[in-house]
Design a protein around this motif. Sequence first.
Motif, PDB file in Angstrom:
ATOM      1  N   ALA A 128       7.652   7.627   2.864  1.00 33.69           N
ATOM      2  CA  ALA A 128       6.451   8.410   2.626  1.00 33.69           C
ATOM      3  C   ALA A 128       6.809   9.886   2.787  1.00 33.69           C
ATOM      4  CB  ALA A 128       5.355   8.015   3.617  1.00 33.69           C
ATOM      5  N   PRO A 129       6.150  10.785   2.069  1.00 35.97           N
ATOM      6  CA  PRO A 129       6.484  12.215   2.174  1.00 35.97           C
ATOM      7  C   PRO A 129       6.515  12.722   3.611  1.00 35.97           C
ATOM      8  CG  PRO A 129       5.026  11.862   0.320  1.00 35.97           C
ATOM      9  CD  PRO A 129       5.124  10.535   1.027  1.00 35.97           C
ATOM     10  N   ALA A 130       5.591  12.260   4.450  1.00 37.51           N
ATOM     11  CA  ALA A 130       5.518  12.744   5.833  1.00 37.51           C
ATOM     12  C   ALA A 130       6.722  12.314   6.665  1.00 37.51           C
ATOM     13  CB  ALA A 130       4.229  12.241   6.485  1.00 37.51           C
ATOM     14  N   ALA A 131       7.444  11.277   6.213  1.00 43.39           N
ATOM     15  CA  ALA A 131       8.581  10.772   6.988  1.00 43.39           C
ATOM     16  C   ALA A 131       9.899  11.425   6.604  1.00 43.39           C
ATOM     17  CB  ALA A 131       8.694   9.262   6.812  1.00 43.39           C
ATOM     18  N   ALA A 141       0.822  -1.203   0.000  1.00 41.74           N
ATOM     19  CA  ALA A 141       0.000   0.000   0.000  1.00 41.74           C
ATOM     20  C   ALA A 141       0.856   1.253   0.000  1.00 41.74           C
ATOM     21  CB  ALA A 141      -0.933  -0.010   1.206  1.00 41.74           C
ATOM     22  N   LEU A 142       2.024   1.176   0.630  1.00 42.68           N
ATOM     23  CA  LEU A 142       2.913   2.330   0.738  1.00 42.68           C
ATOM     24  C   LEU A 142       3.717   2.556  -0.537  1.00 42.68           C
ATOM     25  CD1 LEU A 142       4.005   4.497   2.709  1.00 42.68           C
ATOM     26  CD2 LEU A 142       5.709   2.813   3.459  1.00 42.68           C
ATOM     27  N   ALA A 143       4.074   1.487  -1.226  1.00 43.41           N
ATOM     28  CA  ALA A 143       4.971   1.576  -2.381  1.00 43.41           C
ATOM     29  C   ALA A 143       4.561   2.608  -3.432  1.00 43.41           C
ATOM     30  CB  ALA A 143       5.142   0.195  -3.018  1.00 43.41           C
ATOM     31  N   PRO A 144       3.283   2.746  -3.794  1.00 43.75           N
ATOM     32  CA  PRO A 144       2.930   3.708  -4.851  1.00 43.75           C
ATOM     33  C   PRO A 144       3.098   5.177  -4.461  1.00 43.75           C
ATOM     34  CG  PRO A 144       1.240   2.008  -4.629  1.00 43.75           C
ATOM     35  CD  PRO A 144       2.135   1.885  -3.433  1.00 43.75           C
ATOM     36  N   ILE A 145       3.220   5.471  -3.152  1.00 42.81           N
ATOM     37  CA  ILE A 145       3.285   6.874  -2.753  1.00 42.81           C
ATOM     38  C   ILE A 145       4.667   7.309  -2.265  1.00 42.81           C
ATOM     39  CG2 ILE A 145       0.847   6.849  -2.125  1.00 42.81           C
ATOM     40  CD1 ILE A 145       1.753   6.958   0.828  1.00 42.81           C
ATOM     41  N   VAL A 146       5.586   6.370  -2.056  1.00 48.32           N
ATOM     42  CA  VAL A 146       6.867   6.750  -1.466  1.00 48.32           C
ATOM     43  C   VAL A 146       7.715   7.614  -2.387  1.00 48.32           C
ATOM     44  CG1 VAL A 146       7.038   4.861   0.180  1.00 48.32           C
ATOM     45  CG2 VAL A 146       7.833   4.521  -2.170  1.00 48.32           C
TER      46      VAL A 146
END
Length: 213
Positions: free
Chosen positions: A137-140, A16-21
């Motif tokens: 992720a952008p927030a990290a 789920a995370l892969a497409p947004i990292v």
Amino acid sequence: MQIREFTESDRAELHALAPIVGEGSPTASLWGHPESEAAIYLDPYLDHEPESVFVAVDDDGRITGYLVGAVNSATFPSEEARMTEAIRRYRLVLRRGPALFFARAVADTVAARLRRRELAGEYTDPAYPAHLHINLAPAARGTGAADALIHRFLDHARTSGAPGCYLQTLTENTRAVAFFTRVGFAPVDRPAEVPGLRYQGRRVHQQTMVRSC
């Protein structure tokens, strides 16, 4: 921020995370088909070398970043082999986005060879057998998670007997280049053109970087 080893129960969350990292970077997506891209740059690491995968977890228990790698790249499935399998499995040549990407990649390759320009490819040097890919992720970003993931993997690679590690990024991803330089990676060879890939309508270039473990 906690850094820990990957467990099989993390797989769905990583998918789920892969497409947004990669959001905002030149490699946000290769051809617009996240499932096949994960089959090249995520799943093989979870399947073949899960002990070399680490995740960053926030205070709420959510995974906000991950690092996948291989201690000995010579024994890990090559990028070319992984890509060939993904093309076959997902019939990418029949999908509009991927088909356009591969057609452009072929044209770029022919043009580069005619003009004797170097093309991107895998790196082989026994002094740097390990390799890694890191994604947040952008927030990290800016939280220290990237530093912690890198050093956790380098410690793991060193104790596993690897003398050095390499990675490949894009010169156009200036934020990534600056980060990798800060944590001790140095560029080797000249940047090489990446066939098929574009960022803001322009060609992009692969930069290989290395450091001792």
